[in-house]
Design an enzyme around this catalytic site. Structure first.
Site, PDB file in Angstrom:
ATOM      1  N   GLY A  40       0.833  -1.195   0.000  1.00  0.00           N
ATOM      2  CA  GLY A  40       0.000   0.000   0.000  1.00  0.00           C
ATOM      3  C   GLY A  40       0.864   1.239   0.000  1.00  0.00           C
ATOM      4  CB  CYS A  41       0.522   4.479   1.750  1.00  0.00           C
ATOM      5  SG  CYS A  41       1.490   5.966   2.092  1.00  0.00           S
ATOM      6  CG  PHE A  42       5.716   4.726  -1.668  1.00  0.00           C
ATOM      7  CD1 PHE A  42       5.274   5.951  -1.205  1.00  0.00           C
ATOM      8  CD2 PHE A  42       6.072   4.630  -3.019  1.00  0.00           C
ATOM      9  CE1 PHE A  42       5.189   7.062  -2.041  1.00  0.00           C
ATOM     10  CE2 PHE A  42       5.990   5.735  -3.860  1.00  0.00           C
ATOM     11  CZ  PHE A  42       5.552   6.958  -3.367  1.00  0.00           C
TER      12      PHE A  42
END
Length: 219
Positions: A40-42
């Site tokens: 998901g969001c890095f």
């Protein structure tokens, strides 16, 4: 003559010592290894894994797509096939790849095939990008995670792919002091990151799935 011989001996000793030190540093640098995961969001994956003892660096970027050197906008548009990914560099004498994969599975929702938490779409899916010598560790970690969770894990273990670092704006976002404008007014990137992570429900969902086994929830 004796003092000249002594000076030469000392100089030779210093040269050997410096050479051994340089060799040691080179050898240590050569021992570092990397894994690449998509969770998901890095920003969140990077922030989580930089807390792990033995990890020397985590870099936000993209992997698994068909376009060379993609931009962030291209990736989130969903047209390049890339995942938001993080390349984790670690010292295998301090932490193993399988331990890192164990932590990874317990830091995401591996039952969700459509993205992660509030972030939806292909670029936010979970995955592990593994070289041939990493696949056994990744598969073992996945099997153990599935047994512990008691649910089907949909996170694929894919072949290693070219990793493209994101631009500097996205690196270490969680600890940057630069101001940005948010819907709550001006905030530092670090505070905006905290607000985003909480609003997105990442830690709440991970805690719901993994309970006390969630390594980073609330950290």
């Amino acid at each position: 003559m004796t003092s000249l011989r002594t000076l030469k001996t000392i100089s030779l000793g210093l040269m050997i010592a410096l050479g051994l030190l340089a060799q040691s540093k080179t050898s240590h640098a050569q021992q570092l290894e990397t894994i690449t995961v998509a969770g998901g969001c890095f920003w969140c994956v990077e922030a989580d894994f930089e807390k792990v003892s033995g990890v020397t660096e985590a870099v936000s970027g993209f992997a698994g797509g068909s376009v060379a050197n993609p931009t962030y906008k291209q990736v989130v548009s969903g047209r390049t096939g890339h995942y938001e990914a993080v390349q984790i560099t670690y010292d295998p004498s301090k932490v193993s790849a399988e331990t890192l994969y164990d932590l990874f599975f317990r830091s995401v929702d591996p039952t969700d095939a459509g993205g992660q938490f509030c972030d939806r779409g292909d670029s936010y899916r979970t995955a592990i990008f593994a070289s041939p010598d990493q696949k056994a560790a990744a598969e073992a970690a996945k099997a153990e995670a599935q047994a512990d969770l008691g649910q089907t894990i949909v996170t694929p273990i894919l072949d290693a792919a070219e990793f493209y670092p994101a631009d500097g704006y996205h690196q270490d976002y969680y600890k940057q002091s630069g101001l940005i404008l948010t819907r709550f007014g001006p905030k530092s990137k670090a505070n905006a990151y905290k607000a985003y992570r909480e609003a997105c429900g990442r830690d709440a969902r991970v805690k719901q799935l993994w309970g006390d086994a969630a390594p980073f929830a609330g950290s």
